[in-house]
Design a protein around this motif. Structure first.
Motif, short mmCIF file in Angstrom:
data_model
loop_
_atom_site.label_atom_id
_atom_site.label_comp_id
_atom_site.label_asym_id
_atom_site.label_seq_id
_atom_site.Cartn_x
_atom_site.Cartn_y
_atom_site.Cartn_z
N VAL A 83 0.88 -1.16 0.00
CA VAL A 83 0.00 0.00 0.00
C VAL A 83 0.92 1.21 0.00
O VAL A 83 1.87 1.28 0.79
N LYS A 84 0.67 2.16 -0.89
CA LYS A 84 1.50 3.36 -0.96
C LYS A 84 0.71 4.56 -0.45
O LYS A 84 -0.35 4.87 -0.96
N LEU A 85 1.25 5.17 0.61
CA LEU A 85 0.65 6.35 1.22
C LEU A 85 1.46 7.57 0.85
O LEU A 85 2.67 7.47 0.66
N THR A 86 0.82 8.72 0.77
CA THR A 86 1.54 9.94 0.45
C THR A 86 1.97 10.66 1.72
O THR A 86 1.46 10.41 2.80
N LEU A 87 2.90 11.56 1.54
CA LEU A 87 3.38 12.45 2.60
C LEU A 87 3.92 11.69 3.79
O LEU A 87 4.41 10.59 3.67
N GLU A 93 -3.75 13.85 5.07
CA GLU A 93 -3.94 13.04 3.88
C GLU A 93 -3.59 11.57 4.14
O GLU A 93 -4.30 10.67 3.73
N THR A 94 -2.48 11.34 4.83
CA THR A 94 -2.08 9.97 5.16
C THR A 94 -3.10 9.32 6.07
O THR A 94 -3.44 8.14 5.90
N GLU A 97 -5.96 8.30 3.93
CA GLU A 97 -5.58 7.14 3.11
C GLU A 97 -5.58 5.86 3.95
O GLU A 97 -6.05 4.81 3.49
N ARG A 98 -5.11 5.94 5.18
CA ARG A 98 -5.14 4.77 6.08
C ARG A 98 -6.58 4.37 6.39
O ARG A 98 -6.91 3.19 6.40
N LEU A 99 -7.43 5.35 6.63
CA LEU A 99 -8.84 5.06 6.91
C LEU A 99 -9.49 4.39 5.71
O LEU A 99 -10.16 3.35 5.85
N ALA A 100 -9.30 4.93 4.51
CA ALA A 100 -9.90 4.35 3.31
C ALA A 100 -9.37 2.93 3.06
O ALA A 100 -10.14 2.02 2.76
#
Length: 105
Positions: A83-87, A93-94, A97-100
């Motif tokens: 899984v690629k997360l930003t920032l 934002e991260t 992204e973790r929640l989604a």
């Protein structure tokens, strides 16, 4: 001994815990029984799951689990590898992204 402090956020469909001392450690708990843990070592995960057991209503006979790797990148996404997360770890934002991703798991 001082108890670790945690940030707790509640949503309509989940509860989020994040350690103040170790912000890379993050836990999402969903009302249907799923728990998604980010950034904890195996020992810390086991302690978290043991602590959450007292809130179980109808546990499965045997818990199910899965592991995945995540990393930070300039573009979010999911590959066969990770899984690629930003920032960074503390960004809004991260967190989203973790929640989604936790919902998808």
């Amino acid at each position: 001994k001082r108890e670790p402090s945690a940030e707790v956020l509640t949503f309509d469909d989940s509860v989020h815990f994040r350690s103040q001392e170790r912000p890379e450690e993050s836990v999402f708990v969903f009302p249907y029984g799923s728990v998604v843990i980010w950034g904890m070592d195996v020992g810390s995960e086991q302690v978290m799951l043991r602590d959450l057991k007292k809130f179980q209503l109808s546990p499965l006979r045997e818990a199910e689990g899965d592991e995945f790797r995540y990393e930070y990148d300039s573009t979010p996404g999911i590959t066969n590898e990770a899984v690629k997360l930003t920032l960074g770890v503390n960004s809004q934002e991260t967190f989203l992204e973790r929640l989604a991703t936790s919902h998808a798991l």
